[in-house]
Scaffold this active site. Structure first.
Site, mmCIF file in Angstrom:
data_model
loop_
_atom_site.group_PDB
_atom_site.id
_atom_site.type_symbol
_atom_site.label_atom_id
_atom_site.label_comp_id
_atom_site.label_asym_id
_atom_site.label_seq_id
_atom_site.Cartn_x
_atom_site.Cartn_y
_atom_site.Cartn_z
ATOM 1 N N GLY A 198 14.184 -1.802 -3.471
ATOM 2 C CA GLY A 198 13.355 -1.552 -4.637
ATOM 3 C C GLY A 198 13.327 -2.768 -5.534
ATOM 4 O O GLY A 198 14.207 -3.636 -5.452
ATOM 5 N N ASP A 254 2.773 4.272 -2.616
ATOM 6 C CA ASP A 254 2.715 2.809 -2.532
ATOM 7 C C ASP A 254 1.502 2.310 -1.752
ATOM 8 O O ASP A 254 0.916 1.277 -2.093
ATOM 9 C CB ASP A 254 4.022 2.228 -1.973
ATOM 10 C CG ASP A 254 4.485 2.864 -0.672
ATOM 11 O OD1 ASP A 254 3.732 3.631 -0.049
ATOM 12 O OD2 ASP A 254 5.639 2.594 -0.274
ATOM 13 N N THR A 255 1.090 3.051 -0.708
ATOM 14 C CA THR A 255 -0.091 2.618 0.040
ATOM 15 C C THR A 255 -1.348 2.724 -0.811
ATOM 16 O O THR A 255 -2.241 1.878 -0.720
ATOM 17 C CB THR A 255 -0.259 3.441 1.324
ATOM 18 O OG1 THR A 255 0.958 3.400 2.073
ATOM 19 C CG2 THR A 255 -1.381 2.892 2.182
ATOM 20 N N THR A 258 6.990 -1.749 7.052
ATOM 21 C CA THR A 258 7.735 -0.902 7.977
ATOM 22 C C THR A 258 6.773 -0.091 8.840
ATOM 23 O O THR A 258 6.966 0.063 10.045
ATOM 24 C CB THR A 258 8.663 0.048 7.188
ATOM 25 O OG1 THR A 258 9.574 -0.735 6.429
ATOM 26 C CG2 THR A 258 9.436 0.956 8.124
ATOM 27 N N GLY A 277 3.923 -7.010 3.336
ATOM 28 C CA GLY A 277 4.830 -7.988 3.935
ATOM 29 C C GLY A 277 4.348 -8.549 5.248
ATOM 30 O O GLY A 277 4.653 -9.693 5.590
#
Length: 466
Positions: free
Chosen positions: A16, A219-220, A241, A385
């Site tokens: 986080g 978050d998406t 991930t 990422g």
């Protein structure tokens, strides 16, 4: 115009962060003020999130942020906490990888559930988790709060459910409200589902000297809000991930074909629908790296580039890759055992197998999404990422035949911050938000190359799926 400062709490499955963004109508300056690990804890009852540890870091990070206009919280989806009428948490929230849902019977009316919610059947869905929930805890519960909403409650004392995260639960209708049809059929108490709030709504004041604003708390959803597109003819890949691959639409796609193909309809900002499919993303590579120990990503990518193309492939959507429990085992051996073609032997061959297979999974998802939604994307925006992984970006362009615009890496945090800035009047609308990202962040363009073999390779992965 002087910059205004906003704080973003961005919680991922393994770490986080608390960041501060200094924003004007033409500029963004990001600063990370705190980063911390997010490690699950194994208790006799199962695998749980260490939410108390996260809360301690969040409070410390917000205190370290200094004066800000507001703060917002985003996190992963599907997981939740239950609180009683006194506001006490009824046990630590379970981790979506906990095994308690593994042996539950299938939902009895999946087609009806699909038409009501637009959400694909997944063993980690909130609804499926609730079917495994202790009935005594449910009887004692007054509210079910998704992870960002639970943290917001602890910070402000205010109860609510943010729209984009609520839409992932399989308890929320495509009409944008909790579904009494689902709660009745599942024998769940309707009273535990809190009032819904939208991105940009004020949640309440914290005791840290700043108000808390609802952002796109999935978050998406925050990442897709920050996609730096110039028009609506794009596909997106939110790559970390997981790879979340899909299209931004004006309405959900509820056809039987979309259900069979494993797509899902999740809410985005401003009434948009994120029509997407989950592809097992860079977790496969991360688990290989964890098994190998000291191997750097840069070294592994160099070894992969030297390996032969398409010798070994896997289906990255195979349910066998779903992470279950906190010790998933030796990933290189699992990949070698399930690979189509020659068994990969070296690290480079295994990494090449993973990345080429992910690129092919991206192609299949983009093509199927376009066909099901009657849309033809002209470009792919890859954010998160995975935008740092040049091989994956280039091979995704080669596999799909579409340009890949990679970046921003910090899409989720940017979406969080800029929704706050929009609520504050600094950003005008979603188009302005995206233009601001486009004009200020590093975006790398990967053009598709006429590399042979991708057509045969995608047929191999599609055959594994069937």
């Amino acid at each position: 115009m002087s910059a205004k400062r906003y704080a973003a709490v961005d919680l991922g499955a393994s770490s986080g962060r608390v960041l501060v963004g200094a924003v004007t109508d033409t500029s963004i300056e990001l600063t990370q003020v705190r980063r911390f690990a997010n490690e699950p804890v194994r208790l006799p009852s199962g695998l749980h999130w260490d939410l108390l540890g996260l809360y301690r870091h969040i409070r410390a990070g917000l205190a370290e942020a200094g004066p800000v206009v507001s703060a917002g919280i985003d996190s992963w989806a599907v997981d939740y906490g239950l609180i009683n009428q006194d506001g006490a948490l009824l046990g630590l929230p379970y981790h979506y990888r906990d095994e308690r849902t593994a042996d539950l019977p299938d939902w009895p009316k999946p087609t009806a559930l699909w038409r009501e919610t637009g959400i694909a059947q997944q063993p980690f869905n909130t609804l499926h988790q609730l079917r495994a929930e202790n009935r005594m805890r449910l009887a004692c519960a007054s509210h079910l709060l998704m992870i960002p909403d639970l943290l917001a409650y602890w910070l402000t004392g205010e109860i609510g459910a943010e729209h984009t995260n609520a839409s992932t639960t399989q308890l929320y209708g495509v009409d944008g409200a909790w579904s009494s049809t689902v709660t009745t059929a599942a024998d769940l108490p309707r009273r535990i589902l809190p009032p819904v709030r939208r991105p940009g709504d004020l949640i309440g004041d914290t005791d840290l000297g700043m108000p808390l604003v609802a952002v796109a708390s999935h978050d998406t959803a925050s990442a897709v809000a920050a996609v730096p597109t110039e028009n609506d003819r794009f596909a997106y890949i939110s790559c970390g991930t997981w790879s979340l691959v899909g299209l931004e639409l004006k309405a959900p796609v509820l056809s039987a074909a979309a259900q069979r193909a494993g797509f899902t309809n999740e809410a985005g900002v401003d009434g948009t629908t994120r029509f997407l499919r989950n592809v097992m993303g860079l977790w496969l590579l991360q688990e290989c790296q964890r098994y190998w120990g000291e191997a750097s990503v840069e070294r592994l990518l160099a070894e992969a580039e030297e390996a032969e193309s398409f010798v070994s492939l896997i289906d990255p959507q195979d349910p066998a890759w779903l992470p279950r429990g906190d010790e998933p085992g030796g990933m290189p051996a699992r990949i070698a055992a399930r690979a189509d073609g020659r068994t990969p032997q070296t690290r480079g061959e295994i990494v090449r197998c993973v990345l080429e297979s992910l690129a092919l999974g991206h192609r299949l998802a983009v093509e199927e999404a376009g066909s099901l939604a009657w849309e033809k994307p002209e470009v792919i925006h890859l954010v998160g990422g995975g935008a740092r992984n040049a091989l994956l970006c280039q091979w995704t362009a080669d596999a799909t035949g579409l340009p890949v615009l990679a970046g921003p890496v910090e899409a989720t945090a940017l979406g969080n911050l800029l929704v706050q800035a929009r609520a504050d009047g600094v950003v005008a609308d979603l188009a302005h938000l995206r233009a601001l990202v486009r004009d200020t962040q590093e975006i790398i363009r990967y053009e598709p190359r006429a590399a042979p073999g991708w057509g045969d390779a995608v047929d191999r992965v599609a055959a594994m799926r069937h």
